[in-house]
Every structure is written in structure tokens, then in C-alpha cells.
Scaffold this active site. Structure first.
Site, short mmCIF file in Angstrom:
data_model
loop_
_atom_site.label_atom_id
_atom_site.label_comp_id
_atom_site.label_asym_id
_atom_site.label_seq_id
_atom_site.Cartn_x
_atom_site.Cartn_y
_atom_site.Cartn_z
N SER A 295 27.34 16.06 -41.99
CA SER A 295 27.42 14.77 -42.69
C SER A 295 28.84 14.47 -43.13
O SER A 295 29.73 15.31 -42.96
CB SER A 295 26.47 14.74 -43.89
OG SER A 295 26.87 15.68 -44.86
N PHE B 272 32.62 13.60 -43.81
CA PHE B 272 33.84 13.70 -43.01
C PHE B 272 33.72 14.71 -41.87
O PHE B 272 34.35 14.55 -40.82
CB PHE B 272 35.02 14.05 -43.91
CG PHE B 272 35.52 12.88 -44.69
CD1 PHE B 272 36.22 11.85 -44.07
CD2 PHE B 272 35.27 12.77 -46.05
CE1 PHE B 272 36.67 10.75 -44.78
CE2 PHE B 272 35.72 11.67 -46.78
CZ PHE B 272 36.42 10.66 -46.14
N LEU C 35 33.46 21.74 -45.69
CA LEU C 35 32.32 22.11 -46.54
C LEU C 35 32.44 21.41 -47.88
O LEU C 35 33.53 21.27 -48.43
CB LEU C 35 32.28 23.61 -46.79
CG LEU C 35 32.07 24.54 -45.60
CD1 LEU C 35 32.08 25.99 -46.07
CD2 LEU C 35 30.76 24.23 -44.89
N ALA C 36 31.33 20.94 -48.42
CA ALA C 36 31.29 20.46 -49.81
C ALA C 36 30.02 21.03 -50.41
O ALA C 36 28.93 20.82 -49.89
CB ALA C 36 31.28 18.94 -49.86
N TYR D 246 39.42 13.11 -61.58
CA TYR D 246 39.50 13.83 -60.31
C TYR D 246 40.78 14.68 -60.20
O TYR D 246 40.72 15.90 -60.31
CB TYR D 246 39.37 12.87 -59.11
CG TYR D 246 39.03 13.63 -57.85
CD1 TYR D 246 37.74 13.63 -57.34
CD2 TYR D 246 39.99 14.41 -57.21
CE1 TYR D 246 37.41 14.38 -56.22
CE2 TYR D 246 39.67 15.16 -56.09
CZ TYR D 246 38.38 15.14 -55.60
OH TYR D 246 38.07 15.90 -54.50
N LEU E 89 35.01 7.69 -50.37
CA LEU E 89 33.89 7.13 -49.62
C LEU E 89 32.56 7.64 -50.15
O LEU E 89 32.50 8.70 -50.77
CB LEU E 89 34.03 7.52 -48.15
CG LEU E 89 35.00 6.62 -47.40
CD1 LEU E 89 35.36 7.19 -46.06
CD2 LEU E 89 34.39 5.23 -47.23
N VAL E 90 31.51 6.89 -49.86
CA VAL E 90 30.18 7.31 -50.29
C VAL E 90 29.69 8.41 -49.35
O VAL E 90 29.54 8.19 -48.15
CB VAL E 90 29.19 6.13 -50.24
CG1 VAL E 90 27.82 6.58 -50.77
CG2 VAL E 90 29.71 4.96 -51.04
N THR E 91 29.52 9.60 -49.88
CA THR E 91 28.89 10.69 -49.14
C THR E 91 27.94 11.38 -50.12
O THR E 91 27.95 11.09 -51.32
CB THR E 91 29.90 11.74 -48.64
OG1 THR E 91 30.47 12.41 -49.77
CG2 THR E 91 31.02 11.13 -47.81
P1 NAI Z 1 29.13 16.04 -47.39
O1 NAI Z 1 28.23 16.47 -48.48
O2 NAI Z 1 28.82 14.79 -46.65
O3 NAI Z 1 29.26 17.22 -46.30
C1 NAI Z 1 29.25 18.57 -46.68
C2 NAI Z 1 28.92 19.45 -45.50
O4 NAI Z 1 28.98 20.82 -45.90
C3 NAI Z 1 27.52 19.23 -44.92
O5 NAI Z 1 27.59 19.35 -43.51
C4 NAI Z 1 26.73 20.41 -45.49
O6 NAI Z 1 25.60 20.80 -44.71
C5 NAI Z 1 27.80 21.48 -45.46
N1 NAI Z 1 27.54 22.61 -46.36
C6 NAI Z 1 27.43 22.61 -47.69
N2 NAI Z 1 27.19 23.87 -48.14
C7 NAI Z 1 27.15 24.67 -47.05
C8 NAI Z 1 26.94 26.05 -46.85
N3 NAI Z 1 26.73 26.90 -47.86
N4 NAI Z 1 26.93 26.54 -45.58
C9 NAI Z 1 27.12 25.70 -44.53
N5 NAI Z 1 27.35 24.37 -44.66
C10 NAI Z 1 27.37 23.87 -45.91
O7 NAI Z 1 30.59 15.99 -48.05
P2 NAI Z 1 31.96 15.24 -47.69
O8 NAI Z 1 32.16 14.15 -48.69
O9 NAI Z 1 32.06 14.93 -46.26
O10 NAI Z 1 33.00 16.38 -48.07
C11 NAI Z 1 33.73 17.12 -47.12
C12 NAI Z 1 35.15 17.34 -47.63
O11 NAI Z 1 35.82 16.08 -47.71
C13 NAI Z 1 35.20 17.95 -49.03
O12 NAI Z 1 36.26 18.87 -49.07
C14 NAI Z 1 35.51 16.75 -49.89
O13 NAI Z 1 36.15 17.11 -51.09
C15 NAI Z 1 36.44 15.99 -48.97
N6 NAI Z 1 36.67 14.58 -49.33
C16 NAI Z 1 35.63 13.74 -49.61
C17 NAI Z 1 35.89 12.44 -50.00
C18 NAI Z 1 34.78 11.47 -50.32
O14 NAI Z 1 35.05 10.42 -50.89
N7 NAI Z 1 33.55 11.76 -49.95
C19 NAI Z 1 37.26 11.91 -50.10
C20 NAI Z 1 38.27 12.85 -49.70
C21 NAI Z 1 37.96 14.15 -49.36
NA NA Z 2 31.42 17.09 -44.17
#
Ligand code: NAI
Ligand code: NA
Length: 405
Positions: A56, A58, A146-147, A242, A280-282
Site C-alpha cells: 500500500s 508509497f 515499511l510503516a 512532525y 498524502l492520505v495513507t
Molecule cells: P502504508 O501504511 O500505506 O504502507 C506500509 C507498508 O508496510 C504496507 O505494505 C504494510 O503491509 C507494510 N508493513 C507494515 N508492517 C510490516 C511488517 N511488520 N512486515 C512487513 N510489512 C509491513 O504507509 P506509507 O504512508 O506508504 O508509508 C511508507 C513510508 O513513506 C513511511 O516511511 C512513511 O513515513 C513515508 N512517508 C509517508 C508519507 C505520507 O504522507 N503518507 C509522506 C512522506 C513519507
Molecule cells: Na508503503
């Protein structure tokens, strides 16, 4: 069985498989639109990519951009998701994995899904084996996306738990409740030193570095192997929540880790980067308390300016334009960060966002802010609110149970 959205606070408790499939297809179409009509027999071999956090946000967008973009990537994707059971249909990420793989395979690409805990030694071994079995023994790129809120301490097995707090004074501000469609004032407390350290352990760079070490020791990093992780900084108005909060501390750790990894990978002719992305919304970001008013204002302003991007547009721009420059080095700032948040932080954008935020109240936020856009994004992450899906139609549980990662 009919599937309807179930939201608790800022967490989705149901997902619609057909909506997830449609979203994956739309994101693929977005990437394809950016492709030059290339000659069918491309000379460059497919990029071999490992995506940690592939299901999901990014990570998924990275996988789609790399697979359906010029890199024609073969990928292994690792994620932590739940399939259908007597407890429910399972998570959106479960279906994203499956429908992504189907589309990638149809396009002639390798797409292996490993569903399990990325922190566990067992999953690390599985990944190394899959690189040997499915990618010919090496990867050219490791995407770390990972998040999560918890990470086990490999020494003791005890859990580190991240917190989303400030690091000095408590902060009070309105935050969205997606279940009740209201803005409620909430107070974000200041973290203790232990909480700051735990958040660094969970969301900092330590696990990223361990992954790279494991892959290096197993001999599965190709010459010239690169790695990228994602960060957020944001504007001064959100710093207490943040950048200067616990998450920002963890990101600081991630940035320092990138420099260390970059140094290590030089022996292989490789590089490590952090890309700073747009808010972004995630699934992960909906969780950040008191951050939503900023996003409501930001989306409204950027959409009006025509500069708004979703995860797929951000990752298409990263991998289509920035990460593989036709000549020269990757463009970075003074801290060696790739700034994909350049449009978000543009002065004219931020001036308007600050002005709009000052006017947003619990009474007017649905009209002044982009509440519809935010809520729609949230629902769409979980397969709902997509046009062209008949949400009244029955979904067969037996068919869902037949799908495998
Ligand atoms: P998300 O929640 O959409 O994706 C997280 C992913 O990590 C998923 O695929 C989930 O299954 C996986 N995951 C979580 N725990 C796990 C584990 N124990 N083992 C295996 N997989 C695992 O999150 P998002 O928002 O895409 O975050 C990804 C990165 O992007 C993070 O580092 C976040 O800080 C960064 N980011 C996010 C922003 C936002 O606005 N959403 C903005 C800038 C950076
Ligand atoms: Na991700």
C-alpha cells in the site's frame, strides 16, 4: 455477501477487493500514460527490485511505477497483510498484492509476494531465497517503505512501540474523525526519552540498515545496487507535530542511516538515498493526530493550483524523472535528500495553505478544506468510493478464498 465500509476513528475495518483491483489498474494506467511509445524490443534488462512495504501507500506506488515504467522491473514485494477468514474479507493490501501480481504477470513481469513480518529472520531468509529463485540471484534496487507501530527487539524479542507525540511542549489542535466526519480538538502530549528512542527504533533507519547488511552478506546485492527509503519534513507550521516530534526524530535517524549505507554501498558501486515525499492520505498518515487540518488545506490549495499529486504521481515522478537521471548524478539538497516535496513546499502554495488553515473551523472544514477529497482518498485506499464498482453486488467469499498472494 455485500461489503460495506466500516471505519473506526481513523482505521478502516473492511476492504472491497474489486475496488482494490480497480485502483491498482488505474495506477498502472497512470504510469503507462507517462511512457514514451518505446520500441517493443528494449535493450535494457528488467531492473530487479525488492520492495519492503509493497502492499500500500508509497511502497505499492513504487512497485507499480517501477514495473510499468521504463525500468520494467521484476519485483519481490514484502508486506504484512491478512487474507479472508471467518473474521472478514481481509485487508486492502492483501488484495492489492494479488491484483498487482496478476497485472504484472500479464505484462510478462516477475512479481512475487511474500506476506509476513519483515522484522523476522524467517521472512529475511524467505526473501533471500526468493531473490535466488525468482530474480536470478541479485537485486539492483531495494525500496524500504515499511510503516508500522511496532518492531521486535532482535536481542530480547520484546516490542518497541512507536508513539506519535511532540518532543517538547504538548500541542492542542483539531483533528479529523473519519468515523463521525467531525473535527475534534485533541492534545498531543510530549514524549518521554524512552518513547523517543522507541520511535527511532521502529521508524528510524536501523531495520533498513539490517536488511541491507543481511542482503549484502547473502551476496544478493548486484554491482551498482541502490536503495531508497521515504521521509517527510513538511512546512514550519507542522514542525511541532512532525519534524520536531517523535516521527521527525525517527526520520532524522533514517537520513543519517542513508549516509552510512551510501558509504557502505560504494564498495559495490551502489548508492543509498532518502526521498522526502509529499503529505498524502495513507493507512499510516491518517493516524497522525492533529495533522489532518494541514492536509485539508494543502489538498484544497494544490488542487486549485494544479500541482496536487497522489502516491502514484509522486512515485512516477521519482522513478520516471529523478531517480535514474539520463546523465549526471541524482539531484539532491544540501542534506543529500531527494526532494519530492518541492511542489508541496513551494512558497506560493504554503502562503495560501497558512491563510486557509487560519480560517478552518470545526463548523466550516468540509467547505473550506478538501474534506471530500481526503475522505474519498481514505475510502479508496480500502477499495470503496470507486466509480464503476457495483457495491450492492454480492462478492463470493469462496472466490476470494481461492486467490493466493
Ligand atoms: P502504508 O501504511 O500505506 O504502507 C506500509 C507498508 O508496510 C504496507 O505494505 C504494510 O503491509 C507494510 N508493513 C507494515 N508492517 C510490516 C511488517 N511488520 N512486515 C512487513 N510489512 C509491513 O504507509 P506509507 O504512508 O506508504 O508509508 C511508507 C513510508 O513513506 C513511511 O516511511 C512513511 O513515513 C513515508 N512517508 C509517508 C508519507 C505520507 O504522507 N503518507 C509522506 C512522506 C513519507
Ligand atoms: Na508503503
Amino acid at each position: 455477501m455485500k461489503i460495506t465500509p466500516v471505519i473506526q476513528g481513523v482505521i478502516a475495518r473492511s476492504a472491497h477487493p474489486l475496488g482494490c483491483q480497480q485502483a491498482v489498474r488505474q495506477h498502472i494506467a497512470t504510469v503507462r500514460q507517462h511512457m514514451d511509445p518505446v520500441d517493443p524490443v528494449s535493450e535494457t534488462p528488467p531492473l530487479r527490485v525488492l520492495v519492503l512495504g509493497a502492499s500500500s501507500g508509497f511502497g505499492l506506488a513504487s512497485r507499480i511505477a517501477l514495473t510499468f515504467g521504463e525500468q520494467r522491473a521484476d519485483t519481490i514485494g514484502v508486506s504484512f497483510e491478512r487474507g479472508p477468514s471467518d473474521k472478514g474479507v481481509g485487508t486492502a493490501g492483501w488484495y492489492n498484492n494479488i491484483y498487482f501480481r496478476q497485472e504484472a504477470e500479464q505484462a510478462g513481469r516477475v512479481a512475487k509476494n511474500i506476506v509476513g513480518d519483515a522484522f523476522s529472520p524467517a521472512v529475511r531468509e524467505q526473501v533471500v531465497q526468493a531473490i535466488r529463485d525468482d530474480l536470478g540471484g541479485q537485486v539492483d534496487l531495494v525500496v524500504y517503505s515499511l510503516a508500522t507501530g511496532v518492531r521486535p527487539d532482535p536481542q530480547t524479542g520484546e516490542m518497541w512501540r512507536s508513539v506519535i507525540k511532540t518532543t517538547d511542549e504538548a500541542f492542542s489542535g483539531p483533528t479529523l474523525n473519519l468515523e463521525t466526519d467531525t473535527l475534534e480538538t485533541m492534545t498531543v502530549e510530549a514524549a518521554t526519552d524512552e518513547e523517543i528512542i522507541a520511535t527511532e527504533k521502529v521508524m528510524g533507519g536501523e531495520d533498513w540498515a539490517e536488511w541491507i547488511a543481511t542482503l549484502h552478506d547473502a551476496g544478493v546485492l548486484a554491482t551498482g545496487c541502490r536503495t531508497v527509503a521515504y521521509s517527510y519534513i513538511g512546512p514550519a507550521i507542522t514542525y511541532p507535530l512532525y519534524h520536531h516530534g517523535t516521527l521527525g526524530r525517527a526520520k532524522q535517524h533514517l537520513h543519517v542511516t542513508a549516509d552510512a549505507l551510501n558509504h557502505q554501498l560504494q564498495a559495490l558501486g551502489g548508492q543509498a538515498h532518502v526521498a522526502v515525499c509529499k503529505a498524502l492520505v495513507t493507512k499510516a498518515s491518517a493516524f497522525i493526530p492533529a495533522f489532518s487540518p494541514y492536509m485539508l488545506a494543502l489538498f484544497k490549495v494544490m488542487k486549485a493550483q494544479g500541482t496536487h499529486e497522489g502516491c502514484i504521481e509522486q512515485m512516477q515522478r521519482l522513478f520516471g524523472e529523478r531517480f535514474f537521471p539520463a546523465q549526471g548524478e541524482v539531484e539532491v539538497d544540501a542534506q543529500r535528500l531527494i526532494r519530492m516535496d518541492d511542489w508541496e513546499l513551494a512558497a506560493e502554495t504554503q502562503q495560501q495553505v497558512v491563510a486557509l488553515m487560519a480560517q478552518i473551523t470545526p463548523e466550516n472544514f468540509t467547505a473550506l478544506g478538501d474534506y471530500t477529497g481526503y475522505k474519498t482518498d481514505f475510502l479508496q485506499l480500502n477499495g470503496f468510493a470507486h466509480e464503476g464498482i457495483d457495491y450492492d453486488a454480492d462478492v463470493s467469499m469462496a472466490e476470494l478464498l481461492r486467490l493466493t498472494p
